[in-house]
Structure formats: C-alpha cells, structure tokens
Design an enzyme around this catalytic site. Structure first.
Site, mmCIF file in Angstrom:
data_model
loop_
_atom_site.group_PDB
_atom_site.id
_atom_site.type_symbol
_atom_site.label_atom_id
_atom_site.label_comp_id
_atom_site.label_asym_id
_atom_site.label_seq_id
_atom_site.Cartn_x
_atom_site.Cartn_y
_atom_site.Cartn_z
ATOM 1 N N CYS A 171 4.415 15.576 5.621
ATOM 2 C CA CYS A 171 3.291 14.746 4.720
ATOM 3 C C CYS A 171 3.893 13.348 4.630
ATOM 4 O O CYS A 171 5.090 13.255 4.311
ATOM 5 C CB CYS A 171 3.151 15.174 3.452
ATOM 6 S SG CYS A 171 2.084 14.597 2.524
ATOM 7 N N HIS B 1 -4.840 20.603 4.279
ATOM 8 C CA HIS B 1 -3.595 19.617 3.856
ATOM 9 C C HIS B 1 -4.304 18.423 3.402
ATOM 10 O O HIS B 1 -3.767 17.789 2.115
ATOM 11 C CB HIS B 1 -2.627 19.465 4.960
ATOM 12 C CG HIS B 1 -1.612 18.523 4.524
ATOM 13 N ND1 HIS B 1 -0.394 18.904 4.741
ATOM 14 C CD2 HIS B 1 -1.682 17.225 4.325
ATOM 15 C CE1 HIS B 1 0.488 17.843 4.408
ATOM 16 N NE2 HIS B 1 -0.409 16.961 4.110
ATOM 17 N N GLU B 2 -5.164 17.626 3.981
ATOM 18 C CA GLU B 2 -5.641 16.429 3.881
ATOM 19 C C GLU B 2 -6.293 16.671 2.348
ATOM 20 O O GLU B 2 -6.101 15.702 1.582
ATOM 21 C CB GLU B 2 -6.478 15.812 4.742
ATOM 22 C CG GLU B 2 -5.679 15.442 6.162
ATOM 23 C CD GLU B 2 -4.360 14.701 5.495
ATOM 24 O OE1 GLU B 2 -4.440 13.690 4.627
ATOM 25 O OE2 GLU B 2 -3.476 14.811 6.257
ATOM 26 N N HIS C 169 -4.812 16.656 -1.172
ATOM 27 C CA HIS C 169 -4.565 15.497 -1.669
ATOM 28 C C HIS C 169 -5.608 15.185 -2.617
ATOM 29 O O HIS C 169 -5.162 14.397 -3.502
ATOM 30 C CB HIS C 169 -4.315 14.212 -0.686
ATOM 31 C CG HIS C 169 -2.917 14.348 0.079
ATOM 32 N ND1 HIS C 169 -2.057 14.403 -0.804
ATOM 33 C CD2 HIS C 169 -2.754 14.817 1.399
ATOM 34 C CE1 HIS C 169 -0.685 14.402 0.298
ATOM 35 N NE2 HIS C 169 -1.435 14.596 1.570
HETATM 36 NI NI NI Z 1 -0.214 14.667 3.442
#
Ligand code: NI
Length: 178
Positions: free
Chosen positions: A103, A145-146, A149
C-alpha cells in the site's frame, strides 16, 4: 498536473469513513481537478490504485489502473484506468485466497491478506452512470483493498497471521515464491 503527498499510516485522516460524493458534482471543475491529481499521483507512485483519503480528500472516490500481464501476483488481468465514485462491494462467494499486499500509505511493507475472491462492485462512473462489475481473483482483492480506504481501513488491519507481515526488501529476498 499535480503530484500530491500521500498520507502514511499513522495519519488520522486515513482512518475516517469518507463522505459520499454528490453525483451532481462529478463533472465540476473541482472534482475534475481532484481526479487529475489522483491520476498524476498514482502514475508517479508506480502503484495500481489510489483512494482519495490517501491524498487527504474526504470523499468516496478511488482510481485503479492495472497494467496486466505477468507480475509478482501471477499472470493477471489488465484493467484500464477506471474511476469509482461511491463504490459498494457485495461478496458473491466468501471463499478466500491470500495475496501479499502492499500500500502506498504503508511504504516498504508487504502483508499476506486473505479476502473473498468473487465480488460484485456497484459504482458511479465519470459519465454519472451506475456501473456493475463482477470480479474474481486478484482483481477482487485489489478492489477490496482500495475501497477499504474509503472506510478508513488499511490492509494491515486484515492480516490474520502477523508472521506474514514483512519489509518489502526482506520479502523479496525470502518469500518471493509464495
Ligand atoms: Ni492502499
């Protein structure tokens, strides 16, 4: 063109639940500028995805661009640069597979994270259209994952075996075959 500073783990603004984008503002000059900055920042970083909170913008928008072909994640499917406003994930099959994730907000580290490998993503496009994608495998992991955020989550939160968290240079030396 503007390359923005990427917040690193420890900055509290990475941990907020981001605000929904007002869809009527998608084609506003401010939003277009933000998207351009995100594209520039992602290109400069060498990453494959970037979420607005990572550049300290409290909005539910993320971009993903995957070159595809043979990579350290195997031979993966390419995804052209795509902008996701207010994405929502639905898990279609909870069967999980792990990947060594990295990341931009956690530089220098890699961690093994297991996530569902079959999901549906519903989002609003830059054309203000509702789009639906069904994704499997590595792309499903990238999306999760994105979009984590946008809820103030980092991949390190999802590591279940902390022996599988490593400095990237050590990982490259010892763990590359995984
Ligand atoms: Ni990330």
């Amino acid at each position: 063109m503007a390359i923005r500073q990427i917040l690193r783990m420890g900055h509290p603004n990475l941990r907020r639940v981001a605000q929904p984008v007002d869809i009527t503002h998608i084609d506003s000059p401010d939003m277009q500028l933000l998207i351009r900055d995100m594209v520039d920042t992602l290109a400069d970083s060498g990453g494959i995805g970037l979420a607005a909170p990572q550049i300290d913008e409290d909005l539910r928008v993320a971009i993903i661009e995957i070159p595809g072909g043979p990579t350290r994640y195997g031979d993966i499917e390419a995804m052209p640069l795509t902008v996701f406003f207010n994405p929502v994930i639905e898990v279609l099959d909870d069967q999980r597979k792990g990947f060594w994730e990295g990341c931009l907000s956690v530089p220098g580290l890699r961690g093994f994270v297991e996530r569902p490998q079959h999901i549906r993503v519903t989002y609003t496009s830059t054309a203000k259209q509702t789009e639906i994608l069904e994704l499997k495998g590595f792309l499903a992991t990238v999306m999760q994952h994105e979009f984590d955020h946008l809820d103030g989550r980092l991949y390190v939160d999802r590591i279940t075996d902390t022996t599988l968290l490593a400095f990237e240079d050590e990982w490259l030396k010892h763990n590359n075959a995984t």
